[in-house]
Every structure is written in C-alpha cells, then in structure tokens.
Enzyme design. Structure first.
Site, PDB file in Angstrom:
ATOM      1  N   SER A  21     -13.937 -16.667 101.378  1.00 50.59           N
ATOM      2  CA  SER A  21     -15.400 -16.610 101.335  1.00 50.59           C
ATOM      3  C   SER A  21     -15.948 -15.649 100.281  1.00 50.59           C
ATOM      4  O   SER A  21     -16.941 -15.981  99.622  1.00 50.59           O
ATOM      5  CB  SER A  21     -15.953 -16.253 102.719  1.00 50.59           C
ATOM      6  OG  SER A  21     -15.650 -17.294 103.619  1.00 50.59           O
ATOM      7  N   LYS A  70     -15.245 -15.267 116.528  1.00 48.58           N
ATOM      8  CA  LYS A  70     -16.226 -16.362 116.494  1.00 48.58           C
ATOM      9  C   LYS A  70     -16.824 -16.693 117.862  1.00 48.58           C
ATOM     10  O   LYS A  70     -17.958 -17.151 117.944  1.00 48.58           O
ATOM     11  CB  LYS A  70     -15.591 -17.622 115.886  1.00 48.58           C
ATOM     12  CG  LYS A  70     -15.353 -17.491 114.380  1.00 48.58           C
ATOM     13  CD  LYS A  70     -14.550 -18.662 113.846  1.00 48.58           C
ATOM     14  CE  LYS A  70     -15.461 -19.652 113.175  1.00 48.58           C
ATOM     15  NZ  LYS A  70     -14.701 -20.675 112.417  1.00 48.58           N
ATOM     16  N   ASP A  82     -28.484 -24.322 119.020  1.00 50.12           N
ATOM     17  CA  ASP A  82     -27.910 -25.297 119.967  1.00 50.12           C
ATOM     18  C   ASP A  82     -26.507 -25.705 119.541  1.00 50.12           C
ATOM     19  O   ASP A  82     -25.611 -25.841 120.358  1.00 50.12           O
ATOM     20  CB  ASP A  82     -28.783 -26.562 120.030  1.00 50.12           C
ATOM     21  CG  ASP A  82     -30.086 -26.292 120.761  1.00 50.12           C
ATOM     22  OD1 ASP A  82     -30.183 -25.228 121.411  1.00 50.12           O
ATOM     23  OD2 ASP A  82     -30.997 -27.129 120.665  1.00 50.12           O
ATOM     24  N   ASN A  91     -20.166 -18.991 113.210  1.00 45.72           N
ATOM     25  CA  ASN A  91     -19.508 -18.517 111.990  1.00 45.72           C
ATOM     26  C   ASN A  91     -20.500 -17.845 111.042  1.00 45.72           C
ATOM     27  O   ASN A  91     -20.108 -17.323 110.003  1.00 45.72           O
ATOM     28  CB  ASN A  91     -18.792 -19.669 111.265  1.00 45.72           C
ATOM     29  CG  ASN A  91     -19.746 -20.680 110.678  1.00 45.72           C
ATOM     30  OD1 ASN A  91     -20.923 -20.720 111.035  1.00 45.72           O
ATOM     31  ND2 ASN A  91     -19.264 -21.511 109.772  1.00 45.72           N
ATOM     32  N   ASP A 107     -19.767 -24.984 110.708  1.00 46.05           N
ATOM     33  CA  ASP A 107     -18.481 -25.661 110.482  1.00 46.05           C
ATOM     34  C   ASP A 107     -18.614 -27.181 110.622  1.00 46.05           C
ATOM     35  O   ASP A 107     -18.019 -27.941 109.855  1.00 46.05           O
ATOM     36  CB  ASP A 107     -17.421 -25.163 111.479  1.00 46.05           C
ATOM     37  CG  ASP A 107     -16.898 -23.790 111.134  1.00 46.05           C
ATOM     38  OD1 ASP A 107     -16.960 -23.412 109.944  1.00 46.05           O
ATOM     39  OD2 ASP A 107     -16.431 -23.083 112.041  1.00 46.05           O
ATOM     40  N   GLY A 136     -10.542 -24.395 118.589  1.00 45.54           N
ATOM     41  CA  GLY A 136     -11.892 -24.090 118.130  1.00 45.54           C
ATOM     42  C   GLY A 136     -12.350 -24.995 117.001  1.00 45.54           C
ATOM     43  O   GLY A 136     -13.499 -25.455 116.975  1.00 45.54           O
ATOM     44  N   LEU A 222      -7.865 -30.284 108.040  1.00 46.34           N
ATOM     45  CA  LEU A 222      -8.618 -29.028 107.930  1.00 46.34           C
ATOM     46  C   LEU A 222      -7.782 -27.941 107.265  1.00 46.34           C
ATOM     47  O   LEU A 222      -8.318 -26.958 106.759  1.00 46.34           O
ATOM     48  CB  LEU A 222      -9.098 -28.566 109.319  1.00 46.34           C
ATOM     49  CG  LEU A 222     -10.507 -29.028 109.716  1.00 46.34           C
ATOM     50  CD1 LEU A 222     -10.730 -30.495 109.473  1.00 46.34           C
ATOM     51  CD2 LEU A 222     -10.834 -28.658 111.135  1.00 46.34           C
ATOM     52  N   TYR A 224      -6.004 -26.200 104.366  1.00 46.05           N
ATOM     53  CA  TYR A 224      -6.203 -26.288 102.910  1.00 46.05           C
ATOM     54  C   TYR A 224      -5.210 -25.435 102.132  1.00 46.05           C
ATOM     55  O   TYR A 224      -5.314 -25.292 100.907  1.00 46.05           O
ATOM     56  CB  TYR A 224      -7.648 -25.936 102.523  1.00 46.05           C
ATOM     57  CG  TYR A 224      -8.113 -24.600 103.009  1.00 46.05           C
ATOM     58  CD1 TYR A 224      -7.784 -23.434 102.342  1.00 46.05           C
ATOM     59  CD2 TYR A 224      -8.892 -24.505 104.153  1.00 46.05           C
ATOM     60  CE1 TYR A 224      -8.190 -22.206 102.797  1.00 46.05           C
ATOM     61  CE2 TYR A 224      -9.312 -23.277 104.632  1.00 46.05           C
ATOM     62  CZ  TYR A 224      -8.953 -22.132 103.942  1.00 46.05           C
ATOM     63  OH  TYR A 224      -9.363 -20.917 104.404  1.00 46.05           O
ATOM     64  N   GLY A 245      -8.994 -30.154 102.948  1.00 48.45           N
ATOM     65  CA  GLY A 245      -9.793 -29.277 103.810  1.00 48.45           C
ATOM     66  C   GLY A 245     -10.575 -28.193 103.094  1.00 48.45           C
ATOM     67  O   GLY A 245     -11.435 -27.544 103.692  1.00 48.45           O
TER      68      GLY A 245
END
Ligand code: ATR
Length: 277
Positions: A21, A70, A82, A91, A107, A136, A222, A224, A245
């Site tokens: 990130s 998380k 929601d 996240n 996500d 998750g 997912l 990567y 991913g």
C-alpha cells in the site's frame, strides 16, 4: 491548526513491512502533485485504539487497516458502513472533521472493479460462481458478488463449518460443497475465485483438480505473490479468461485515496509497476 497542514495517511497492521500500500498511495500522491505522505505503521492489538485516536491530532486524514486488526477495528470506530458490517471487517478508516472515526470496507468493490477492468464483458450475472475458501477474504468476495447479482455461489472450504456459517449468514444463493468435491463444481461455474492462501509464496499449492474448467470461464486468484499462480497458469492453458489478484489490491485503494485526498486515482500500468517495485 492551519488549513495548509500536510495530509497524512498510512496503513496499520502487524507485521507491516510486506505491505504494498505505501508504494501504491505514494505513486498516486506524486502523480497528482499532492504534498502528503503514506506511512506503514506496525501497531500491536493492545495499542491499536490509543494510536488510532491520536492520529487525527497529528494530521492524519485516515488509514488503512490490515491483518490482524480488520475485525477488531469495528469495535473502535464510531461509524461503520453497511458493507463493512456485512463483511465483518474494515480495511479503511476516514478521520472526519467532527472527530468521528468512520470505518469502511473497500475489498469487495476492489474485487468487482478489478474484474470489470480486466475481464471485458464479464458480469456477476453471467452465471454461478465457485468460491474456494471461507475466511475473511471470502466474506468480502461473497458479499460483493451477491450485491452485484450473482445467481448462485458454490462455496467449498477445507473446514466445512466455516462455509456452512457463511451460508447461514448470507442466505440461500450459497450452496456449500465439500472441499474434496471442489473440482466437481468448476464445470458449472461461470467464474472461479480462489480466496484461500494456497498457492501463495511459502504456502502449500492449491491442489483442487482443474480438469473440469471450461474454456471461457473467468478464473481469478486473490493471491498476487506470485502474480501468476498455478491456478491461473493452468486455467490460461485451458482457454479460460484469467485475472490476477494484484488488481484487487490496487482497486480497493482507490476509494480510500479519493476520500482522503479528494482526487480519484487511476489504476493503470504505472500503478501496477509502482506496486511491484
Ligand atoms: P483471509 O482473511 O486471508 O481469508 P483466513 O480467514 O485465515 O484469511 O482464511 C484463510 C483461508 O484459506 C480459509 O478458507 C482456509 O481454510 P480453513 O477455513 O479450513 O482454515 C484456507 N486455507 C489455508 N490453508 C489451507 C490449506 N492448507 N488447505 C486448505 N485451505 C486452506
């Protein structure tokens, strides 16, 4: 406090050194000429609330939250969207001007936007999805697929009770399949998603038999690291449409950057290159 304060953002987790990130957000800050910083922060569970409550005072506009915080972060936030409630995890935090901490989960939208960008013509409505894993990451994928109109989800997980629990929670469009039968659902699926950690560097390979895959089926992982997992390599050989991913990671970052810095960034080849540096 002045209006010209340098905006700060970052990611909180433990460990955090592996996070991509900082590269992604720093690339966008540079691209848009924004004078700001995005900082990785290794924070343990006991200090989480204290650290988060003090960040706005230091000029932070928000942070990403990653493993292992998380879920716990939902108890700390003042407002939870929601979709974060439905996923059971957040996240992204936005520090509002009124002092309230707003928690969101991007996500699921990241997952869908990655497919929309990289699997042209695909729609969740195209047919049933086969989802491998019930942790998750699977919760984010399943809630996003249900919200965008997938007709049915075949769900297989090594620990069946976790998949059964997701069916109880998410409803009748979910059909739970035994893990050992996972290979048998691929033939009927319009898309196949690996949400387990299998196939990741340092983890065991995903051993689900893939001979049922049909040409044209959308297959996405997912995982990567590596970018091209065995699942994607095999699927590609069988004529499937494959999406890696990394795109999900890039797309989940878009709404956060936009909320914090007021500009909607593009996910392009330069962004991918920045994440891979
Ligand atoms: P995440 O938030 O990344 O989804 P998680 O909640 O720990 O992480 O979930 C990891 C997923 O990978 C689970 O579906 C897990 O299966 P179990 O629920 O049976 O643990 C799956 N997984 C991890 N290692 C596995 C293995 N060796 N074989 C099969 N599935 C595995």
């Amino acid at each position: 406090m002045t209006e010209q304060r340098i905006p700060l953002a970052g990611v909180i987790g433990s460990p955090i050194a592996h996070s991509k990130s900082p590269q992604i957000h720093t690339h966008w800050l540079k691209t848009h000429g924004i004078q700001g910083y995005y900082i990785p922060m290794d924070v343990g569970s006991d200090d989480l609330e204290t650290v988060i409550r003090s960040l706005p005072k230091a000029g932070f506009v928000g942070v990403n939250i990653t493993v292992p915080h998380k879920e716990k972060i939902l108890e700390i936030a003042d407002l939870v969207t929601d979709r974060a409630t439905l996923i059971g995890a957040a996240n992204t935090l936005i520090f509002r001007k009124d002092g309230k901490i707003h928690a969101d989960n991007t996500d699921g939208v990241g997952f869908i936007r990655n497919l929309q960008q990289n699997a042209l013509g695909w729609s969740p409505k195209s047919g049933p999805a086969a989802v491998l894993g019930a942790g998750g990451a699977a919760r984010a994928v399943i809630s996003a697929l249900l919200e965008t109109g997938v007709p049915e989800i075949f769900l297989a997980n090594r620990t069946r009770v976790r998949a059964d629990a997701l069916k109880t929670e998410f409803g009748k469009r979910i059909v739970v399949i035994d893990w050992v039968q996972a290979g048998n659902i691929l033939e009927e699926a319009a898309m196949v998603v690996n949400t387990t950690s299998l196939g990741m560097l340092g983890k065991p390979p995903l051993r689900v038999p893939l001979d049922g895959l049909r040409p044209g089926t959308l297959v996405t992982d997912l995982v990567y690291a590596p970018l091209k997992t065995r699942l994607l390599a095999e699927a590609e050989k069988m004529g499937c449409v494959t999406v890696d991913g990394l795109g999900m990671l890039l797309h989940q970052a878009v709404p956060a950057f936009e909320r914090w810095f007021g500009v909607r960034p593009e996910v392009d080849t330069a962004t991918r290159a920045a994440a891979l540096r």
